[in-house]
Design an enzyme around this catalytic site. Structure first.
Site, PDB file in Angstrom:
ATOM      1  N   HIS A 259       0.668  -1.155  -0.271  1.00 38.71           N
ATOM      2  CA  HIS A 259       0.071   0.167   0.113  1.00 38.71           C
ATOM      3  C   HIS A 259       0.762   1.448   0.028  1.00 38.71           C
ATOM      4  O   HIS A 259       0.296   2.288  -0.244  1.00 38.71           O
ATOM      5  CB  HIS A 259      -0.926  -0.008   1.367  1.00 38.71           C
TER       6      HIS A 259
ATOM      7  N   ASP B  28       3.178   9.328  -1.196  1.00 39.28           N
ATOM      8  CA  ASP B  28       2.023   8.769  -0.754  1.00 39.28           C
ATOM      9  C   ASP B  28       1.677   7.414  -2.145  1.00 39.28           C
ATOM     10  O   ASP B  28       2.045   7.662  -2.889  1.00 39.28           O
ATOM     11  CB  ASP B  28       0.664   9.373  -0.475  1.00 39.28           C
TER      12      ASP B  28
HETATM   13  C1  GDG Z   1      -1.787   4.092   2.986  1.00 44.92           C
HETATM   14  C2  GDG Z   1      -1.091   4.428   2.484  1.00 44.92           C
HETATM   15  C3  GDG Z   1      -2.978   4.495  -0.033  1.00 44.92           C
HETATM   16  C4  GDG Z   1      -8.474  10.264   7.695  1.00 44.92           C
HETATM   17  N1  GDG Z   1      -8.667  11.068   8.858  1.00 44.92           N
HETATM   18  C5  GDG Z   1      -9.922  10.676   9.692  1.00 44.92           C
HETATM   19  C6  GDG Z   1     -10.487   9.008   8.575  1.00 44.92           C
HETATM   20  N2  GDG Z   1      -9.029   9.611   7.903  1.00 44.92           N
HETATM   21  C7  GDG Z   1      -9.351   8.300   7.146  1.00 44.92           C
HETATM   22  C8  GDG Z   1      -9.375   8.549   5.460  1.00 44.92           C
HETATM   23  C9  GDG Z   1      -8.921   7.838   4.611  1.00 44.92           C
HETATM   24  C10 GDG Z   1      -8.241   7.250   5.505  1.00 44.92           C
HETATM   25  O1  GDG Z   1      -8.406   7.419   7.017  1.00 44.92           O
HETATM   26  C11 GDG Z   1      -6.708   7.919   4.768  1.00 44.92           C
HETATM   27  O2  GDG Z   1      -6.049   6.851   3.891  1.00 44.92           O
HETATM   28  P1  GDG Z   1      -4.745   7.192   2.496  1.00 44.92           P
HETATM   29  O3  GDG Z   1      -4.609   6.701   1.539  1.00 44.92           O
HETATM   30  O4  GDG Z   1      -4.923   8.770   2.817  1.00 44.92           O
HETATM   31  O5  GDG Z   1      -3.531   7.165   4.140  1.00 44.92           O
HETATM   32  P2  GDG Z   1      -2.996   6.103   4.631  1.00 44.92           P
HETATM   33  O6  GDG Z   1      -3.839   5.731   6.008  1.00 44.92           O
HETATM   34  O7  GDG Z   1      -1.954   6.779   4.826  1.00 44.92           O
HETATM   35  O8  GDG Z   1      -3.362   5.009   4.135  1.00 44.92           O
HETATM   36  C12 GDG Z   1      -1.998   5.549   1.346  1.00 44.92           C
HETATM   37  C13 GDG Z   1      -3.443   3.228   1.708  1.00 44.92           C
HETATM   38  O9  GDG Z   1      -2.550   3.198   2.134  1.00 44.92           O
HETATM   39  C14 GDG Z   1      -4.623   2.675   0.661  1.00 44.92           C
HETATM   40  O10 GDG Z   1      -3.837   1.701  -0.055  1.00 44.92           O
HETATM   41  O11 GDG Z   1      -3.542   5.202  -0.263  1.00 44.92           O
HETATM   42  O12 GDG Z   1      -1.205   5.733   0.424  1.00 44.92           O
HETATM   43  O13 GDG Z   1      -0.014   5.140   2.693  1.00 44.92           O
HETATM   44  O14 GDG Z   1      -9.943   6.810   4.174  1.00 44.92           O
HETATM   45  O15 GDG Z   1     -10.990   9.182   5.074  1.00 44.92           O
HETATM   46  N3  GDG Z   1     -11.364   8.894   8.637  1.00 44.92           N
HETATM   47  C15 GDG Z   1     -12.638   9.072  10.285  1.00 44.92           C
HETATM   48  N4  GDG Z   1     -11.588  10.030  10.600  1.00 44.92           N
HETATM   49  C16 GDG Z   1     -11.106  10.823  10.493  1.00 44.92           C
HETATM   50  O16 GDG Z   1     -10.713  11.499  11.604  1.00 44.92           O
HETATM   51  N5  GDG Z   1     -12.955   8.620   9.575  1.00 44.92           N
END
Ligand code: GDG
Length: 468
Positions: A157, A365
Site C-alpha cells: 500500500h 504517498d
Molecule cells: C495507506 C497509504 C494508500 C483520516 N482521518 C480520518 C479518517 N481518515 C481516513 C481517510 C482515508 C484514510 O483515513 C486515509 O487514507 P490515505 O490513503 O489517505 O492514507 P494512509 O492511511 O496513509 O493509507 C496510502 C492507502 O494505504 C490505501 O492503499 O492510499 O498511500 O499510505 O480513508 O478518510 N477517517 C475518519 N475520521 C478521520 O478523522 N473516519
C-alpha cells in the site's frame, strides 16, 4: 468460487458503515471483503505475556475476522520497530528517519513466522490468500514452509523505493527474495512497480521472462500495477446522510461566508503537513486580499503516537499553527483551525462537501484516498477544487486536479489562489473528469483486478529459472 483469505497487520473493519476507522487500508479491506466469502486474519491489537496462537473468531460489520494476540516485545520490535521505524520511513524516502536495529529484524521475522503458523491450519486447498502491506512481506515464505501450495498474493500500500535507497537496508536482498514466494505482487502505480523491477534486475541479478514474470533467486513472480480506489457508491451515500448534512451545515455556518480549505490526514511526516502550513502562510503573505476571506481546516488524528518522530511532528505543527495564527489572526478570524481528533466517515463527508478547496500535499504517498473521497463528496453543481501533490500515487490518475510540488511553498500558494478564484464552469469540468475516474477505478475494480490476476496464476506454468 474460491474463498478469499485476507491478511493484514491490524484487523479493524468498522462495525457500521458510517463509523470511524482511520487509515486507508481498513476502509479498503472492509469494503473489499463485504459480500465476499472469506476471512480477514491479523493481529487483534492486544498484547499478552506469552504468545499462545489462540484465535478469536467473530463477525464484525458483515466480515468474519480471525485475530491473534502478540507479545509486548513483538509489538515493540515488529510493529513499532521494523515496520514503522525502518520500513515506513525508508519506503517514503526518509532515510534520515530510518532506524536499523538487529532486534527489529528478529522481531519482524518472528512475528511473520507466528502469523504463518497460526494461519496455515485455516487455509483450505482451494483458497486464495491475499496478504497486505509492509508489515507482512515475509509471510508467504512462512506459509510455504507450512506446506501451503495454493496462490498467495501480496499488495503493497506504500511506495516501493528506488533501488539505491533500498540498498541502504541491511538484508534488503533477503526481504526482496521473500517476495518471490508469492505468486503475485501488486503496487498502486507503474512507478512503484518499475522501482521494484529495477531492484530485481539491477541488484538481485534477475531477469524478466518472455511471459512478463520476474525471475530471480531460482523462483519467479508476476508483478502488476493495480491502483486502489474508494468505495465510491458507499461514500456518495455517506455524503448524503443526516450526519453529513449536519456537519455540512455546521461548517458553512461557522465559516461565516469564508472559503474553507480542508486537509485530512493521519498525523504522519509523509503527509507533508509542515510544508503545507508553510505554503498556506506564504499564500497569506502573498495575497493580502484573501486574508480573512478563507481559512485552513486541518483534521489530523494522531497515529503511531508511541514513536518519537510522530511526537516531534505533532509538537512542530502545534508551534507552527500558533505562530501563523499569532501573526495573522483578527478578532473574528483564525487562519488555521487545527483539529487532532477523529471524525466519523459520514461526518467527514459533510466537511469535505463544505470545503471550496481540498488540499492534499503528501511528500510521498502510495496512493492517497483522501483525494478521492474529497472528489466523491462534492456537490456536482458547485464542486470544490482538488489540489494534489505530484508525489501521491493518486496524481497519475487525477491529472484534472491542480497538481503541485509540495516542497515548493510558492507552487502550493499559487495553486491555492488559483483554486479559490476558479470560475464555476472550470470547477465543474475538472470535477466531472475526476469523478468519472473515482467511480470507474473504485475499490471493487481494484479488488476484482487483483483477485482475477491471482486466480490466473493457478493456470501459469512458472518458467524454470536459474538460481542466482
Ligand atoms: C495507506 C497509504 C494508500 C483520516 N482521518 C480520518 C479518517 N481518515 C481516513 C481517510 C482515508 C484514510 O483515513 C486515509 O487514507 P490515505 O490513503 O489517505 O492514507 P494512509 O492511511 O496513509 O493509507 C496510502 C492507502 O494505504 C490505501 O492503499 O492510499 O498511500 O499510505 O480513508 O478518510 N477517517 C475518519 N475520521 C478521520 O478523522 N473516519
Amino acid at each position: 468460487m474460491s474463498r478469499l483469505i485476507v491478511v493484514s497487520n491490524r484487523v479493524n473493519p468498522p462495525a457500521n458503515p458510517g463509523e470511524a476507522s482511520t487509515g486507508g487500508l481498513a476502509m479498503a479491506l472492509s469494503a473489499a471483503l463485504r459480500e465476499y466469502k472469506g476471512l480477514w486474519f491479523g493481529w487483534s491489537g492486544q498484547t499478552t505475556d506469552e504468545f499462545n496462537g489462540r484465535l478469536s473468531i467473530q463477525k464484525v460489520g458483515g466480515v468474519t475476522v480471525a485475530t491473534v494476540d502478540l507479545e509486548a516485545h513483538d509489538f515493540d520490535e515488529y510493529y513499532n520497530g521494523f515496520a514503522n521505524r525502518t520500513l515506513w520511513p525508508l519506503f517514503h524516502y526518509r532515510i534520515d528517519l530510518t532506524a536499523y536495529d538487529r532486534s527489529y529484524g528478529e522481531g519482524y521475522a518472528r512475528v511473520n513466522q507466528r502469523f504463518a503458523e497460526t494461519l496455515a491450519p485455516l487455509i483450505e486447498s482451494d483458497d486464495l490468500v491475499w496478504v497486505h502491506d509492509y508489515h507482512l512481506i515475509p509471510l508467504a515464505t512462512g506459509l510455504r514452509r507450512q506446506g501451503i501450495a495454493g496462490p498467495i498474493g501480496f499488495f503493497l500500500h506504500i511506495p516501493w523505493p528506488p533501488h539505491q535507497l533500498l540498498a541502504t537496508l541491511p538484508r534488503a536482498r533477503e526481504l526482496v527474495e521473500s517476495l518471490f514466494d508469492y505468486d503475485l505482487i501488486g503496487f498502486h502505480t507503474g512507478e512503484w512497480l518499475d522501482a521494484f523491477r529495477d531492484y530485481v534486475l539491477k541488484e538481485a541479478g534477475g531477469v524478466e521472462g518472455p511471459d512478463g514474470r520476474l525471475q530471480a533467486f531460482g523462483k519467479s513472480v508476476r508483478a502488476i500495477a493495480d491502483p486502489i480506489g474508494i468505495d465510491a457508491a458507499d461514500f456518495a451515500q455517506a455524503s448524503r446522510s443526516e450526519a453529513a448534512d449536519e456537519h455540512f451545515e455546521t461548517m458553512v455556518n461557522s465559516a461565516g461566508g469564508r472559503a474553507i480549505i480542508v486537509g485530512v490526514d493521519r498525523l504522519d511526516y509523509s503527509k507533508g503537513l509542515e510544508d503545507r502550513f508553510l505554503a498556506y502562510e506564504r499564500f497569506l503573505e502573498d495575497n493580502p486580499e484573501w486574508r480573512e476571506r478563507c481559512f485552513l481546516l486541518q483534521i489530523a488524528p494522531t497515529s503511531r503516537g508511541e514513536l518519537e518522530a510522530y511526537q516531534d511532528i505533532r509538537a512542530d505543527l502545534e508551534t507552527l499553527t500558533g505562530r501563523i495564527n499569532g501573526a495573522y489572526a483578527a478578532l473574528d478570524w483564525t487562519p488555521i483551525r487545527y483539529v487532532n481528533r477523529n471524525y466519523r466517515r459520514d461526518e467527514l463527508a459533510g466537511v469535505y462537501r463544505a470545503a471550496r478547496v481540498g488540499l492534499v500535499t503528501p511528500l510521498r504517498d502510495g496512493m492517497n484516498l483522501v483525494a478521492k473521497e474529497y472528489v466523491a463528496a462534492q456537490d456536482p453543481d458547485d464542486p470544490g477544487v482538488l489540489i494534489l501533490s505530484r508525489f501521491a500515487g493518486a496524481a497519475v490518475q487525477m491529472p484534472e486536479a491542480l497538481i503541485v510540488n509540495p516542497f515548493s511553498q510558492e507552487d502550493v500558494a499559487d495553486a491555492l489562489r488559483r483554486a479559490l478564484e476558479m470560475p464555476r464552469e472550470e470547477r465543474i469540468t475538472r470535477w466531472r473528469a475526476l469523478m468519472d475516474g473515482v467511480e470507474r477505478d473504485d475499490v471493487l475494480a481494484w479488488r476484482e483486478a487483483f483477485v482475477e490476476a491471482l486466480e490466473a496464476t493457478r493456470r501459469e506454468e512458472p518458467a524454470p529459472s536459474p538460481a542466482v
